[in-house]
Design a protein around this motif. Structure first.
Motif, short mmCIF file in Angstrom:
data_model
loop_
_atom_site.label_atom_id
_atom_site.label_comp_id
_atom_site.label_asym_id
_atom_site.label_seq_id
_atom_site.Cartn_x
_atom_site.Cartn_y
_atom_site.Cartn_z
N ALA A 1 38.48 26.03 38.48
CA ALA A 1 39.67 26.14 38.15
C ALA A 1 40.51 27.31 38.88
CB ALA A 1 40.16 25.82 36.76
N ARG A 2 39.62 28.39 38.71
CA ARG A 2 40.13 29.82 39.43
C ARG A 2 40.39 29.60 40.95
NH1 ARG A 2 36.56 32.82 35.57
NH2 ARG A 2 37.95 33.43 33.93
N ALA A 3 39.19 28.84 41.41
CA ALA A 3 39.27 28.97 42.64
C ALA A 3 40.27 27.78 43.48
CB ALA A 3 37.95 28.38 43.49
N MET B 1 48.66 34.03 37.84
CA MET B 1 48.52 32.44 37.38
C MET B 1 46.83 32.25 36.87
SD MET B 1 51.59 31.05 37.67
CE MET B 1 51.60 29.45 37.97
N ILE B 2 46.05 32.84 37.63
CA ILE B 2 44.81 32.75 37.42
C ILE B 2 44.20 33.52 35.83
CG2 ILE B 2 42.55 33.47 38.04
CD1 ILE B 2 43.49 32.81 41.05
N GLY B 3 45.04 34.49 35.87
CA GLY B 3 44.89 35.35 34.55
C GLY B 3 45.24 34.38 33.33
N GLU B 4 45.99 33.45 33.31
CA GLU B 4 46.49 32.57 32.43
C GLU B 4 45.39 31.65 31.96
OE1 GLU B 4 49.36 32.81 30.51
OE2 GLU B 4 49.70 34.34 31.40
N LEU B 5 44.36 31.65 32.52
CA LEU B 5 43.15 30.54 32.34
C LEU B 5 42.48 31.03 31.03
CD1 LEU B 5 42.15 29.56 35.69
CD2 LEU B 5 43.18 28.14 34.23
N GLY C 1 39.19 30.55 28.07
CA GLY C 1 37.83 29.97 27.88
C GLY C 1 37.88 28.62 27.63
N ASN C 2 39.02 28.08 26.93
CA ASN C 2 39.00 26.93 26.34
C ASN C 2 39.54 25.96 27.21
OD1 ASN C 2 40.08 24.71 25.03
ND2 ASN C 2 40.13 25.56 23.07
N MET C 3 38.64 24.88 27.87
CA MET C 3 39.28 24.17 28.90
C MET C 3 40.30 23.14 28.68
SD MET C 3 38.16 24.77 31.81
CE MET C 3 38.50 23.42 32.70
N GLU C 4 40.39 22.84 27.19
CA GLU C 4 41.43 21.86 26.80
C GLU C 4 42.87 22.72 26.84
OE1 GLU C 4 43.21 19.89 22.46
OE2 GLU C 4 40.73 20.07 22.88
#
Length: 92
Positions: free
Chosen positions: A27-29, A45-49, A51-54
């Motif tokens: 997802a980051r890539a 935007m990447i920093g908002e990801l 550990g919870n994939m849901e």
């Protein structure tokens, strides 16, 4: 033969949509590549990801919808905290 040949036009939202159910690294890539040339800071935007994939799937869905709607104004479709982070980065 030419009737069978269809050309595919790459849309950055397609890559992000594909990575929705993949591990967070994918997802980051996808965000890094998909947000190239868009007027946002990909690292925010990447920093908002999470550990919870849901949670990530909901967030990535918002990004995909925003990219498909208007890639020039993606921030207008993002949550307020992301907009604030971008504004803070611009202001310094």
């Amino acid at each position: 033969m030419s009737e069978l040949k269809q050309e595919y036009t790459f849309h950055p939202a397609d890559l992000i949509e594909y990575a929705m159910d993949k591990p967070v690294g994918a997802a980051r890539a996808a965000l890094a590549v998909g947000l190239e040339g868009v007027h946002v800071y990909p690292d925010i935007m990447i920093g908002e990801l999470a550990g919870n994939m849901e949670l990530n799937q909901r967030y990535l869905n918002k990004v995909v919808c925003a990219l498909r709607k208007d890639s020039k104004n993606i921030l207008g479709e993002m949550p307020a905290d992301i907009q604030v982070s971008h504004f803070e980065r611009i202001v310094g």
